[in-house]
Write a protein that holds these residues in place. Structure first.
Motif, PDB file in Angstrom:
ATOM      1  N   TYR A   5      53.504  43.217  45.872  1.00  0.00           N
ATOM      2  CA  TYR A   5      52.532  43.077  44.784  1.00  0.00           C
ATOM      3  C   TYR A   5      52.057  41.631  44.799  1.00  0.00           C
ATOM      4  O   TYR A   5      52.865  40.719  44.960  1.00  0.00           O
ATOM      5  CB  TYR A   5      53.171  43.391  43.425  1.00  0.00           C
ATOM      6  CG  TYR A   5      53.509  44.851  43.264  1.00  0.00           C
ATOM      7  CD1 TYR A   5      52.635  45.718  42.629  1.00  0.00           C
ATOM      8  CD2 TYR A   5      54.690  45.365  43.783  1.00  0.00           C
ATOM      9  CE1 TYR A   5      52.941  47.070  42.501  1.00  0.00           C
ATOM     10  CE2 TYR A   5      54.999  46.709  43.669  1.00  0.00           C
ATOM     11  CZ  TYR A   5      54.122  47.547  43.020  1.00  0.00           C
ATOM     12  OH  TYR A   5      54.415  48.883  42.913  1.00  0.00           O
ATOM     13  N   TYR A   6      50.742  41.434  44.649  1.00  0.00           N
ATOM     14  CA  TYR A   6      50.165  40.085  44.631  1.00  0.00           C
ATOM     15  C   TYR A   6      49.483  39.836  43.299  1.00  0.00           C
ATOM     16  O   TYR A   6      48.940  40.764  42.679  1.00  0.00           O
ATOM     17  CB  TYR A   6      49.124  39.928  45.747  1.00  0.00           C
ATOM     18  CG  TYR A   6      49.703  39.435  47.053  1.00  0.00           C
ATOM     19  CD1 TYR A   6      49.355  38.188  47.550  1.00  0.00           C
ATOM     20  CD2 TYR A   6      50.587  40.201  47.789  1.00  0.00           C
ATOM     21  CE1 TYR A   6      49.869  37.718  48.758  1.00  0.00           C
ATOM     22  CE2 TYR A   6      51.110  39.752  48.992  1.00  0.00           C
ATOM     23  CZ  TYR A   6      50.750  38.511  49.461  1.00  0.00           C
ATOM     24  OH  TYR A   6      51.268  38.048  50.650  1.00  0.00           O
ATOM     25  N   GLU A   7      49.495  38.557  42.902  1.00  0.00           N
ATOM     26  CA  GLU A   7      48.865  38.201  41.636  1.00  0.00           C
ATOM     27  C   GLU A   7      47.387  38.573  41.667  1.00  0.00           C
ATOM     28  O   GLU A   7      46.736  38.519  42.713  1.00  0.00           O
ATOM     29  CB  GLU A   7      49.065  36.733  41.316  1.00  0.00           C
ATOM     30  CG  GLU A   7      48.476  35.772  42.312  1.00  0.00           C
ATOM     31  CD  GLU A   7      48.844  34.317  42.026  1.00  0.00           C
ATOM     32  OE1 GLU A   7      49.226  33.985  40.890  1.00  0.00           O
ATOM     33  OE2 GLU A   7      48.738  33.510  42.953  1.00  0.00           O
ATOM     34  N   ALA A   8      46.892  38.967  40.509  1.00  0.00           N
ATOM     35  CA  ALA A   8      45.485  39.348  40.369  1.00  0.00           C
ATOM     36  C   ALA A   8      44.622  38.103  40.213  1.00  0.00           C
ATOM     37  O   ALA A   8      45.035  37.143  39.570  1.00  0.00           O
ATOM     38  CB  ALA A   8      45.311  40.252  39.157  1.00  0.00           C
ATOM     39  N   PRO A   9      43.427  38.133  40.785  1.00  0.00           N
ATOM     40  CA  PRO A   9      42.529  36.985  40.589  1.00  0.00           C
ATOM     41  C   PRO A   9      42.011  36.962  39.147  1.00  0.00           C
ATOM     42  O   PRO A   9      41.912  37.999  38.490  1.00  0.00           O
ATOM     43  CB  PRO A   9      41.403  37.247  41.584  1.00  0.00           C
ATOM     44  CG  PRO A   9      41.434  38.706  41.835  1.00  0.00           C
ATOM     45  CD  PRO A   9      42.848  39.143  41.658  1.00  0.00           C
ATOM     46  N   GLU A  10      41.700  35.778  38.654  1.00  0.00           N
ATOM     47  CA  GLU A  10      41.200  35.613  37.283  1.00  0.00           C
ATOM     48  C   GLU A  10      39.960  36.465  37.016  1.00  0.00           C
ATOM     49  O   GLU A  10      39.758  36.928  35.904  1.00  0.00           O
ATOM     50  CB  GLU A  10      40.890  34.143  37.007  1.00  0.00           C
ATOM     51  CG  GLU A  10      42.126  33.319  36.736  1.00  0.00           C
ATOM     52  CD  GLU A  10      42.892  33.770  35.502  1.00  0.00           C
ATOM     53  OE1 GLU A  10      42.275  34.041  34.458  1.00  0.00           O
ATOM     54  OE2 GLU A  10      44.126  33.863  35.603  1.00  0.00           O
ATOM     55  N   GLU A  11      39.141  36.678  38.037  1.00  0.00           N
ATOM     56  CA  GLU A  11      37.899  37.425  37.840  1.00  0.00           C
ATOM     57  C   GLU A  11      38.142  38.850  37.342  1.00  0.00           C
ATOM     58  O   GLU A  11      37.255  39.458  36.748  1.00  0.00           O
ATOM     59  CB  GLU A  11      37.064  37.456  39.118  1.00  0.00           C
ATOM     60  CG  GLU A  11      37.625  38.336  40.219  1.00  0.00           C
ATOM     61  CD  GLU A  11      36.799  38.310  41.491  1.00  0.00           C
ATOM     62  OE1 GLU A  11      36.246  39.358  41.841  1.00  0.00           O
ATOM     63  OE2 GLU A  11      36.715  37.241  42.112  1.00  0.00           O
ATOM     64  N   CYS A  12      39.335  39.381  37.542  1.00  0.00           N
ATOM     65  CA  CYS A  12      39.663  40.728  37.065  1.00  0.00           C
ATOM     66  C   CYS A  12      39.471  40.860  35.563  1.00  0.00           C
ATOM     67  O   CYS A  12      39.141  41.928  35.061  1.00  0.00           O
ATOM     68  CB  CYS A  12      41.107  41.089  37.381  1.00  0.00           C
ATOM     69  SG  CYS A  12      41.422  41.424  39.086  1.00  0.00           S
ATOM     70  N   PHE A  13      39.699  39.771  34.857  1.00  0.00           N
ATOM     71  CA  PHE A  13      39.675  39.813  33.406  1.00  0.00           C
ATOM     72  C   PHE A  13      38.282  39.568  32.824  1.00  0.00           C
ATOM     73  O   PHE A  13      38.112  39.550  31.613  1.00  0.00           O
ATOM     74  CB  PHE A  13      40.705  38.827  32.848  1.00  0.00           C
ATOM     75  CG  PHE A  13      42.089  39.191  33.282  1.00  0.00           C
ATOM     76  CD1 PHE A  13      42.791  40.191  32.630  1.00  0.00           C
ATOM     77  CD2 PHE A  13      42.674  38.585  34.389  1.00  0.00           C
ATOM     78  CE1 PHE A  13      44.051  40.566  33.056  1.00  0.00           C
ATOM     79  CE2 PHE A  13      43.936  38.948  34.814  1.00  0.00           C
ATOM     80  CZ  PHE A  13      44.627  39.940  34.150  1.00  0.00           C
TER      81      PHE A  13
END
Length: 124
Positions: free
Chosen positions: A82-90
């Protein structure tokens, strides 16, 4: 009594609400995010991590995103897929879906690779 998801997970679920079959389950110190019965993401300490495999890992690595790691009581550090989600997801539900969809597909591919459980023969 079932404890509701934390505010961060609730917000993440709101951004994913347009994808049918998404729900959260409490796991250890975080929440697993599931599409139907397949875990495709997790939240922990206010961070979102998406499932990766060889087909979608590069998208995360190319943005300098890190894998989810945890330390066991014996000091060993484990890295999960699992990899951290980019900020743009939010930024919007559409951006969240752009990143969530390939992770749902990775979870589906992983499920297909698992060996089916053998049925136990009834005892005579």
């Amino acid at each position: 009594m079932v404890k509701p998801p934390d505010p961060f997970t609730e917000h993440t679920l709101e951004l994913l609400a347009h994808i049918p079959g998404i729900h959260a389950k409490r796991m250890f110190s975080g929440q697993g995010l599931f599409h139907d019965d397949l875990m495709f993401a997790l939240t922990c300490d206010g961070e979102l991590f998406f499932k990766v495999d060889d087909q979608n890992r590069a998208s995360f690595e190319n943005q300098g995103l890190e894998p989810f790691r945890y330390e066991k009581k014996d000091g060993k550090v484990f890295t999960m897929s699992y990899y951290e989600a980019p900020e743009e997801c939010f930024a919007s539900p559409a951006k969240m879906k752009t990143w969530a969809a390939p992770s749902i597909e990775a979870a589906q591919r992983a499920a297909k690779l698992k060996k089916p459980k053998k049925k136990k023969k009834p005892r005579s």
